[in-house]
Scaffold this active site. Sequence first.
Site, PDB file in Angstrom:
ATOM      1  N   CYS A 158     -14.664   2.617 -27.641  1.00 27.58           N
ATOM      2  CA  CYS A 158     -16.042   3.081 -27.773  1.00 27.58           C
ATOM      3  C   CYS A 158     -16.703   3.211 -26.409  1.00 27.58           C
ATOM      4  O   CYS A 158     -17.548   2.377 -26.035  1.00 27.58           O
ATOM      5  CB  CYS A 158     -16.817   2.128 -28.658  1.00 27.58           C
ATOM      6  N   GLU A 159     -16.294   4.186 -25.670  1.00 26.61           N
ATOM      7  CA  GLU A 159     -16.806   4.466 -24.329  1.00 26.61           C
ATOM      8  C   GLU A 159     -16.543   5.930 -24.047  1.00 26.61           C
ATOM      9  O   GLU A 159     -15.389   6.364 -24.174  1.00 26.61           O
ATOM     10  CB  GLU A 159     -16.008   3.687 -23.271  1.00 26.61           C
TER      11      GLU A 159
ATOM     12  N   TYR B 193      -0.534  -1.782 -12.133  1.00 27.06           N
ATOM     13  CA  TYR B 193      -1.944  -2.024 -12.441  1.00 27.06           C
ATOM     14  C   TYR B 193      -2.372  -1.447 -13.795  1.00 27.06           C
ATOM     15  O   TYR B 193      -3.534  -1.124 -14.003  1.00 27.06           O
ATOM     16  CB  TYR B 193      -2.850  -1.487 -11.310  1.00 27.06           C
TER      17      TYR B 193
ATOM     18  N   ARG C  16      -7.347   2.523 -15.029  1.00 31.20           N
ATOM     19  CA  ARG C  16      -7.426   3.208 -13.733  1.00 31.20           C
ATOM     20  C   ARG C  16      -8.161   4.559 -13.765  1.00 31.20           C
ATOM     21  O   ARG C  16      -8.947   4.841 -12.856  1.00 31.20           O
ATOM     22  CB  ARG C  16      -6.037   3.346 -13.098  1.00 31.20           C
TER      23      ARG C  16
ATOM     24  N   GLU D 249       4.524  -6.248   1.798  1.00 31.91           N
ATOM     25  CA  GLU D 249       4.357  -6.730   0.422  1.00 31.91           C
ATOM     26  C   GLU D 249       3.966  -5.596  -0.514  1.00 31.91           C
ATOM     27  O   GLU D 249       2.821  -5.492  -0.938  1.00 31.91           O
ATOM     28  CB  GLU D 249       3.358  -7.895   0.369  1.00 31.91           C
TER      29      GLU D 249
ATOM     30  N   GLY E 120       0.766  -1.244   0.000  1.00 36.82           N
ATOM     31  CA  GLY E 120       0.000   0.000   0.000  1.00 36.82           C
ATOM     32  C   GLY E 120       0.792   1.286   0.000  1.00 36.82           C
ATOM     33  O   GLY E 120       0.202   2.366   0.114  1.00 36.82           O
TER      34      GLY E 120
ATOM     35  N   GLY F   2       3.592  -3.512  -3.923  1.00 38.84           N
ATOM     36  CA  GLY F   2       3.436  -3.795  -5.350  1.00 38.84           C
ATOM     37  C   GLY F   2       3.648  -2.507  -6.130  1.00 38.84           C
ATOM     38  O   GLY F   2       4.683  -2.273  -6.738  1.00 38.84           O
ATOM     39  N   ARG F   3       2.655  -1.619  -6.028  1.00 39.66           N
ATOM     40  CA  ARG F   3       2.654  -0.359  -6.774  1.00 39.66           C
ATOM     41  C   ARG F   3       3.964   0.421  -6.634  1.00 39.66           C
ATOM     42  O   ARG F   3       4.490   0.949  -7.612  1.00 39.66           O
ATOM     43  CB  ARG F   3       1.497   0.509  -6.237  1.00 39.66           C
TER      44      ARG F   3
ATOM     45  N   TYR G  64     -11.138   4.270 -11.310  1.00 42.22           N
ATOM     46  CA  TYR G  64     -10.924   4.910  -9.991  1.00 42.22           C
ATOM     47  C   TYR G  64     -10.820   6.428 -10.069  1.00 42.22           C
ATOM     48  O   TYR G  64     -10.397   7.061  -9.110  1.00 42.22           O
ATOM     49  CB  TYR G  64      -9.607   4.424  -9.366  1.00 42.22           C
TER      50      TYR G  64
HETATM   51  N1  LLP Z   1      -1.003  -7.138  -0.306  1.00 45.25           N
HETATM   52  C1  LLP Z   1      -2.322  -7.346  -0.419  1.00 45.25           C
HETATM   53  C2  LLP Z   1      -2.960  -8.334   0.439  1.00 45.25           C
HETATM   54  C3  LLP Z   1      -3.056  -6.619  -1.348  1.00 45.25           C
HETATM   55  O1  LLP Z   1      -4.352  -6.827  -1.443  1.00 45.25           O
HETATM   56  C4  LLP Z   1      -2.403  -5.680  -2.182  1.00 45.25           C
HETATM   57  C5  LLP Z   1      -3.142  -4.927  -3.172  1.00 45.25           C
HETATM   58  C6  LLP Z   1      -1.021  -5.498  -2.029  1.00 45.25           C
HETATM   59  C7  LLP Z   1      -0.352  -6.246  -1.078  1.00 45.25           C
HETATM   60  C8  LLP Z   1      -0.225  -4.522  -2.856  1.00 45.25           C
HETATM   61  O2  LLP Z   1      -0.660  -3.223  -2.653  1.00 45.25           O
HETATM   62  P1  LLP Z   1       0.159  -2.025  -3.343  1.00 45.25           P
HETATM   63  O3  LLP Z   1       1.505  -1.942  -2.655  1.00 45.25           O
HETATM   64  O4  LLP Z   1       0.300  -2.330  -4.770  1.00 45.25           O
HETATM   65  O5  LLP Z   1      -0.697  -0.828  -3.091  1.00 45.25           O
HETATM   66  N2  LLP Z   1      -6.020  -2.124  -8.787  1.00 45.25           N
HETATM   67  C9  LLP Z   1      -5.896  -1.103  -7.774  1.00 45.25           C
HETATM   68  C10 LLP Z   1      -5.075  -1.565  -6.591  1.00 45.25           C
HETATM   69  C11 LLP Z   1      -5.620  -2.791  -5.969  1.00 45.25           C
HETATM   70  C12 LLP Z   1      -4.757  -3.235  -4.844  1.00 45.25           C
HETATM   71  C13 LLP Z   1      -5.209  -4.560  -4.363  1.00 45.25           C
HETATM   72  N3  LLP Z   1      -4.382  -5.094  -3.361  1.00 45.25           N
HETATM   73  C14 LLP Z   1      -5.280   0.143  -8.396  1.00 45.25           C
HETATM   74  O6  LLP Z   1      -4.975   0.119  -9.579  1.00 45.25           O
HETATM   75  O7  LLP Z   1      -5.116   1.152  -7.723  1.00 45.25           O
END
Ligand code: LLP
Length: 420
Positions: free
Chosen positions: A344-345, A373, A313, A274, A232, A276-277, A317
């Site tokens: 087409c949106e 994402y 996105r 953990e 997150g 990701g982004r 969002y």
């Molecule tokens: N761990 C868990 C259990 C999660 O559900 C997620 C993301 C992460 C780690 C990684 O979170 P990050 O560091 O990437 O924020 N599609 C949406 C984001 C969905 C995130 C879902 N879970 C977007 O494009 O903003």
Amino acid sequence: MTELMIGEIPVSQLAKKYQTPLYVYDEKKMEETIKAFKRGFTSVHFQTKILYASKAFQTIEMLRLIDSQGLGLDVVSGGEIYTALQAKFPVENIYFHGNNKTVDELRYAIENGLSHFVADNVMEVEVLERLSREYEQKLSIMLRLNVGIEAHTHEYIVTAHIDSKFGMLYESEACQQAIRCIQESDYLSLEGFHAHIGSQIFDMTAWFAEIDQLVSYLQDFDQPLSLNLGGGFGIRYTTEDTPLPIEEAVEKLVSHTEEALAKKKLSIKQLLIEPGRSIVGEAGTTLYTIGYIKETPHQNYYFVDGGMTDNIRPALYQANYTCDLAKKLGEEKTVKVTIAGKMCESGDVVIKNTFLPPAQTGDLLAVYATGAYGYSMSSNYNRALRPAVVFVKEGASRLVVRRQEYADLLRGEINGTSQI
Ligand code: LLP
């Protein structure tokens, strides 16, 4: 005219070689971010581990990069496991998450040697218990808890979302039953607790509240467990986003955990996160070519050759991005313009009301911070082709996903008379 360079390559060269739309990833930037995570996320009191949440962007080359940096992996489906196996990612370093892992997915994971499971609910724990006995394989279980904290960028809510589809309330009978099931099992062991409080978080106090909550549960256990704080970490999409530098943010998580444990005279084995982004987001740029330009009574439009199919996105969002005309970096941004895609949106808008220099058909547009994402949520809507992905570093580029071609659209289609 100044041109945008990524990985020491002028982007027009990349566009020429690989066509647009194109996802470009700056490898060095990803490596530097990972190094900052590693520098900050250490403790003398407990072990630490960083898992890459691969849902943000998963390809074989990305997973190789993650493994080469010594990170573990968070996967959420059979498909993500399959990709990790193809990348030869060490199975002992993979954690399987998800609220409704099917029995087939769990079998697939166990048969391929995965041993870390983040179980979401009591039924899943019971299935894991049964499967571990059947396979005579020891499994480490983290329980995903709902700690009642939900973070939204700059603020957070306590006791929010107790009805979330994810995780268990620690005090609930279901959670206590899950713990008993693990403790009584010959094959399962309780590795610890996991929580994830949101995405694109800037507010450290939300994480601190999460840590306090998780630490408070540890008093019920004699042996030191592990805690996983989830992902997150917020990134900078626009100047309105003000994330802390990663190293500083994760240092604060470690020190807050150390203090919370010391206060209660408790210890843990390992602290996990953990992200990701934050690992891939800012390292990714999407290159588009501008096609037609149109003026309506209240808008100027630059239309690009991709859109919601390569970046859902903004539509999903209302996410904001910044962009530049890639070969006109120094030029004054005098035109108020909306960048719209070709699908087409009406909602297929990449960036609403931004400022750019006057453009011409054929100009290259770079949209920044699309690395998370974007590709992973891309689609073939309107039978659009998924763009290629290139990694660039020190003046060299390499294609890691080729651009789709029309024949890819028909893969899997059969005439309806074949028996499967
Ligand atoms: N761990 C868990 C259990 C999660 O559900 C997620 C993301 C992460 C780690 C990684 O979170 P990050 O560091 O990437 O924020 N599609 C949406 C984001 C969905 C995130 C879902 N879970 C977007 O494009 O903003």
